[in-house]
Design a protein around this motif. Structure first.
Motif, PDB file in Angstrom:
ATOM      1  N   SER A 121       0.785  -1.335   0.039  1.00 50.42           N
ATOM      2  CA  SER A 121       0.102  -0.041  -0.057  1.00 50.42           C
ATOM      3  C   SER A 121       0.790   1.337  -0.367  1.00 50.42           C
ATOM      4  O   SER A 121       0.275   2.278  -0.425  1.00 50.42           O
ATOM      5  N   SER A 122       2.170   1.073   0.451  1.00 51.77           N
ATOM      6  CA  SER A 122       3.120   2.265   0.455  1.00 51.77           C
ATOM      7  C   SER A 122       4.416   1.644   0.624  1.00 51.77           C
ATOM      8  O   SER A 122       4.610   0.646   1.144  1.00 51.77           O
ATOM      9  N   ILE A 123       5.260   2.560   0.454  1.00 50.06           N
ATOM     10  CA  ILE A 123       6.794   2.141   0.641  1.00 50.06           C
ATOM     11  C   ILE A 123       7.500   3.287   1.418  1.00 50.06           C
ATOM     12  O   ILE A 123       7.343   4.555   0.895  1.00 50.06           O
ATOM     13  N   TYR A 124       8.259   3.224   2.308  1.00 55.14           N
ATOM     14  CA  TYR A 124       8.745   4.331   3.065  1.00 55.14           C
ATOM     15  C   TYR A 124      10.394   3.742   3.511  1.00 55.14           C
ATOM     16  O   TYR A 124      10.770   2.896   3.976  1.00 55.14           O
ATOM     17  N   ILE A 125      11.336   4.768   2.685  1.00 57.88           N
ATOM     18  CA  ILE A 125      12.793   4.166   3.240  1.00 57.88           C
ATOM     19  C   ILE A 125      13.254   5.458   4.394  1.00 57.88           C
ATOM     20  O   ILE A 125      13.318   6.497   3.895  1.00 57.88           O
ATOM     21  N   GLY A 126      13.382   4.956   5.447  1.00 59.63           N
ATOM     22  CA  GLY A 126      13.805   6.076   6.407  1.00 59.63           C
ATOM     23  C   GLY A 126      15.117   5.472   6.995  1.00 59.63           C
ATOM     24  O   GLY A 126      15.903   4.675   6.567  1.00 59.63           O
ATOM     25  N   GLY A 127      15.389   6.144   8.335  1.00 58.95           N
ATOM     26  CA  GLY A 127      16.733   6.182   8.677  1.00 58.95           C
ATOM     27  C   GLY A 127      16.986   6.534  10.120  1.00 58.95           C
ATOM     28  O   GLY A 127      15.870   6.543  10.923  1.00 58.95           O
ATOM     29  N   GLY A 128      18.270   6.732  10.378  1.00 62.49           N
ATOM     30  CA  GLY A 128      19.214   7.228   9.499  1.00 62.49           C
ATOM     31  C   GLY A 128      18.947   8.155   8.709  1.00 62.49           C
ATOM     32  O   GLY A 128      18.058   8.918   8.742  1.00 62.49           O
ATOM     33  N   THR A 129      19.879   7.964   7.355  1.00 60.29           N
ATOM     34  CA  THR A 129      19.849   9.241   6.652  1.00 60.29           C
ATOM     35  C   THR A 129      20.069   8.576   5.107  1.00 60.29           C
ATOM     36  O   THR A 129      21.045   8.269   4.649  1.00 60.29           O
ATOM     37  N   PRO A 130      18.781   8.192   4.503  1.00 62.97           N
ATOM     38  CA  PRO A 130      18.993   7.605   3.263  1.00 62.97           C
ATOM     39  C   PRO A 130      19.764   8.245   2.077  1.00 62.97           C
ATOM     40  O   PRO A 130      20.473   7.620   1.381  1.00 62.97           O
ATOM     41  N   SER A 131      19.607   9.643   2.331  1.00 62.53           N
ATOM     42  CA  SER A 131      20.299  10.421   1.242  1.00 62.53           C
ATOM     43  C   SER A 131      21.847  10.572   1.308  1.00 62.53           C
ATOM     44  O   SER A 131      22.470  10.724   0.558  1.00 62.53           O
ATOM     45  N   VAL A 132      22.222   9.943   2.360  1.00 65.37           N
ATOM     46  CA  VAL A 132      23.706   9.646   2.763  1.00 65.37           C
ATOM     47  C   VAL A 132      24.288   8.792   1.913  1.00 65.37           C
ATOM     48  O   VAL A 132      25.593   8.654   1.610  1.00 65.37           O
ATOM     49  N   LEU A 133      23.399   7.889   1.364  1.00 65.23           N
ATOM     50  CA  LEU A 133      24.035   6.736   0.374  1.00 65.23           C
ATOM     51  C   LEU A 133      24.755   7.067  -0.790  1.00 65.23           C
ATOM     52  O   LEU A 133      25.593   6.653  -1.144  1.00 65.23           O
ATOM     53  N   GLY A 134      24.399   8.227  -1.197  1.00 65.92           N
ATOM     54  CA  GLY A 134      24.993   8.891  -2.289  1.00 65.92           C
ATOM     55  C   GLY A 134      23.919   8.331  -3.633  1.00 65.92           C
ATOM     56  O   GLY A 134      23.107   7.469  -3.531  1.00 65.92           O
ATOM     57  N   LEU A 147       7.888  -3.163  -7.499  1.00 69.84           N
ATOM     58  CA  LEU A 147       6.931  -3.076  -6.275  1.00 69.84           C
ATOM     59  C   LEU A 147       6.018  -1.898  -6.285  1.00 69.84           C
ATOM     60  O   LEU A 147       5.018  -1.813  -5.472  1.00 69.84           O
ATOM     61  N   VAL A 148       6.354  -0.834  -7.210  1.00 72.93           N
ATOM     62  CA  VAL A 148       5.761   0.372  -7.171  1.00 72.93           C
ATOM     63  C   VAL A 148       4.813   0.547  -8.113  1.00 72.93           C
ATOM     64  O   VAL A 148       5.020   0.585  -9.215  1.00 72.93           O
ATOM     65  N   ASP A 149       3.408   0.516  -7.573  1.00 71.87           N
ATOM     66  CA  ASP A 149       2.284   0.525  -8.396  1.00 71.87           C
ATOM     67  C   ASP A 149       2.018   1.610  -8.707  1.00 71.87           C
ATOM     68  O   ASP A 149       2.296   2.635  -7.731  1.00 71.87           O
ATOM     69  N   PRO A 150       1.432   2.473  -9.723  1.00 66.90           N
ATOM     70  CA  PRO A 150       1.000   3.794  -9.863  1.00 66.90           C
ATOM     71  C   PRO A 150       0.300   4.026  -8.777  1.00 66.90           C
ATOM     72  O   PRO A 150      -0.884   3.085  -8.340  1.00 66.90           O
ATOM     73  N   GLY A 151       0.450   5.149  -8.095  1.00 66.45           N
ATOM     74  CA  GLY A 151      -0.598   5.852  -7.230  1.00 66.45           C
ATOM     75  C   GLY A 151      -0.029   5.366  -5.982  1.00 66.45           C
ATOM     76  O   GLY A 151      -0.652   6.176  -4.886  1.00 66.45           O
ATOM     77  N   ILE A 152       0.524   4.486  -5.657  1.00 65.17           N
ATOM     78  CA  ILE A 152       1.057   4.404  -4.280  1.00 65.17           C
ATOM     79  C   ILE A 152       1.945   5.510  -3.987  1.00 65.17           C
ATOM     80  O   ILE A 152       2.580   6.176  -4.542  1.00 65.17           O
ATOM     81  N   GLU A 153       2.169   5.589  -2.433  1.00 61.13           N
ATOM     82  CA  GLU A 153       2.844   6.742  -1.898  1.00 61.13           C
ATOM     83  C   GLU A 153       4.200   5.876  -1.588  1.00 61.13           C
ATOM     84  O   GLU A 153       4.117   4.958  -0.912  1.00 61.13           O
ATOM     85  N   PHE A 154       5.236   6.676  -2.149  1.00 59.68           N
ATOM     86  CA  PHE A 154       6.609   6.196  -2.035  1.00 59.68           C
ATOM     87  C   PHE A 154       7.226   7.265  -1.346  1.00 59.68           C
ATOM     88  O   PHE A 154       7.847   8.258  -2.060  1.00 59.68           O
ATOM     89  N   THR A 155       7.753   7.292  -0.045  1.00 55.54           N
ATOM     90  CA  THR A 155       8.489   8.350   0.507  1.00 55.54           C
ATOM     91  C   THR A 155       9.848   7.858   0.723  1.00 55.54           C
ATOM     92  O   THR A 155      10.365   6.623   1.048  1.00 55.54           O
TER      93      THR A 155
END
Length: 368
Positions: free
Chosen positions: A49-62, A76-84
């Motif tokens: 229903s949604s995907i969330y990448i959190g941390g930590g700091t995901p943007s630190v990956l480069g 896994l990303v269907d159109p319209g789902i919230e992807f954070t």
């Protein structure tokens, strides 16, 4: 459908107040870890229903490592789902934003925490206020419309005027969502040790409460409706992923310390990142704990998290979800909380009062 959470346990520097599971970024370890996550993602089946990448700091990956992770998630990303994806201002560069857009990320949560340089320094943040403003502006310029920022209030040396200025600057930014958290002193953090040593004296409850009450009133007036204790959004921009938690629905968590909750079974992963990588490479169990909740325990937990939302608990919804009649289940707690002015009855259910939002943890504890 369950939601999916992926934990990125790396930061440039640990903040003074943070007790989340993270370590200082090391490229070799991060590369090994992303390889593990990609393999785990390949094993996932079904829709989310949604995907969330959190941390930590995901943007630190480069950009390169982040692109590798996001590419693994694409199926896994269907159109319209919230992807954070979460990010910190100092590591949110153009190439990172390009990778997010290309790979279908449609919601960005930026750890601003404050737009006051003295406050940022006190919290141990490594960005300044101008960097935060520029990060938000750049994300907007790159076409990310659904931007959220985090703010912290209630520092030991903060007053209401400081907080008012923070909020005023926050709403002037092109953001759709604001999370406002009162500072807490978590064990094992430098701030907790400073408090214990008498180096800082936490703000009293009354001025901290005034800051929270002001945030509720001011943000509402600026078009950010409160939909949960600490969360405010413009119409249509509530965080669907977090609402899934607050409705006690199913979710899968990948990464150290991440939690999964499926069919009443809660599993928590081991917390150490190095051990997580080693055990995953050896195909060993990653569970630190596993608990099967009884129907009664599930019902009580549902009440404890759902009451934190502005909509509160609808009795019909609760019955359909848990099989329990809420007024019967909480026959002891309801009169006590009502008499204390913490909850009120509305059509078909209950919700927190304005005072109740100040004591939401107390109300939740009564239901558990």
């Amino acid at each position: 459908m369950p939601s999916l959470y992926l934990h990125i346990p790396f930061c440039r520097k640990k903040c003074l107040y943070c007790d989340f599971r993270s370590m200082e970024y090391e490229s070799k370890i991060a590369g090994d870890y992303i390889d593990i996550l990609c393999r785990q993602i390949a094993d996932l089946e079904g829709k989310f229903s949604s995907i969330y990448i959190g941390g930590g700091t995901p943007s630190v990956l480069g950009a390169d490592l982040l692109a590798k992770l996001l590419n693994a998630l694409k199926r896994l990303v269907d159109p319209g789902i919230e992807f954070t994806v979460e990010a910190n201002p100092e590591s949110l560069k153009e190439d990172i934003l390009d990778v997010l857009k290309i790979n279908g990320v449609n919601r960005l949560s930026i750890g601003v925490q404050s737009l006051n340089n003295n406050k940022l320094k006190s919290l141990g943040r490594i960005h300044d206020a101008q960097t935060a403003r520029q990060a938000v502006a750049l994300a907007k310029k790159k076409g990310l419309e659904n931007i959220s920022i985090d703010l912290i209030f209630g520092l030991w040396d903060e007053d209401l005027e400081d907080w008012k200025q923070d909020l005023k600057e926050a709403v002037s930014l092109p953001v759709k969502h604001i999370s406002a958290y009162g500072l807490t002193y978590e064990k094992e953090t430098p701030l907790f040790k400073a408090k214990e040593n008498g180096e800082i004296k936490p703000l009293d409850n009354e001025p901290a409460a005034r800051m929270y009450e002001y945030a509720m009133e001011y943000l509402e007036g600026e078009g950010f409706k409160q939909y949960e204790v600490s969360n405010f959004s413009q119409d249509g921009f509530s965080c669907r992923h977090n609402l899934n938690y607050w409705e006690n629905n199913s979710y899968i968590g990948l990464g150290p310390s991440a939690v999964s909750y499926i069919d009443g079974v809660r599993r928590e992963n081991i917390a150490d990142t190095i051990e997580y990588i080693r055990k995953a490479d050896d195909n060993q169990s990653l569970n630190a704990s596993c608990e099967q909740l009884s129907p009664l325990a599930r019902a009580r937990e549902t009440a404890a998290v759902k009451i934190r939302t502005s909509r509160g608990i609808d009795f019909k919804w609760f019955k359909e979800k848990t099989g329990f009649d809420f007024p019967d289940l909480e026959a002891v707690a309801l009169p006590k909380l009502t008499d204390a002015g913490l909850i009120s009855y509305n059509k078909g259910g209950i919700c927190l009062t304005k005072k109740g939002f100040l004591f939401a943890d107390t109300v939740s504890a009564e239901f558990v």
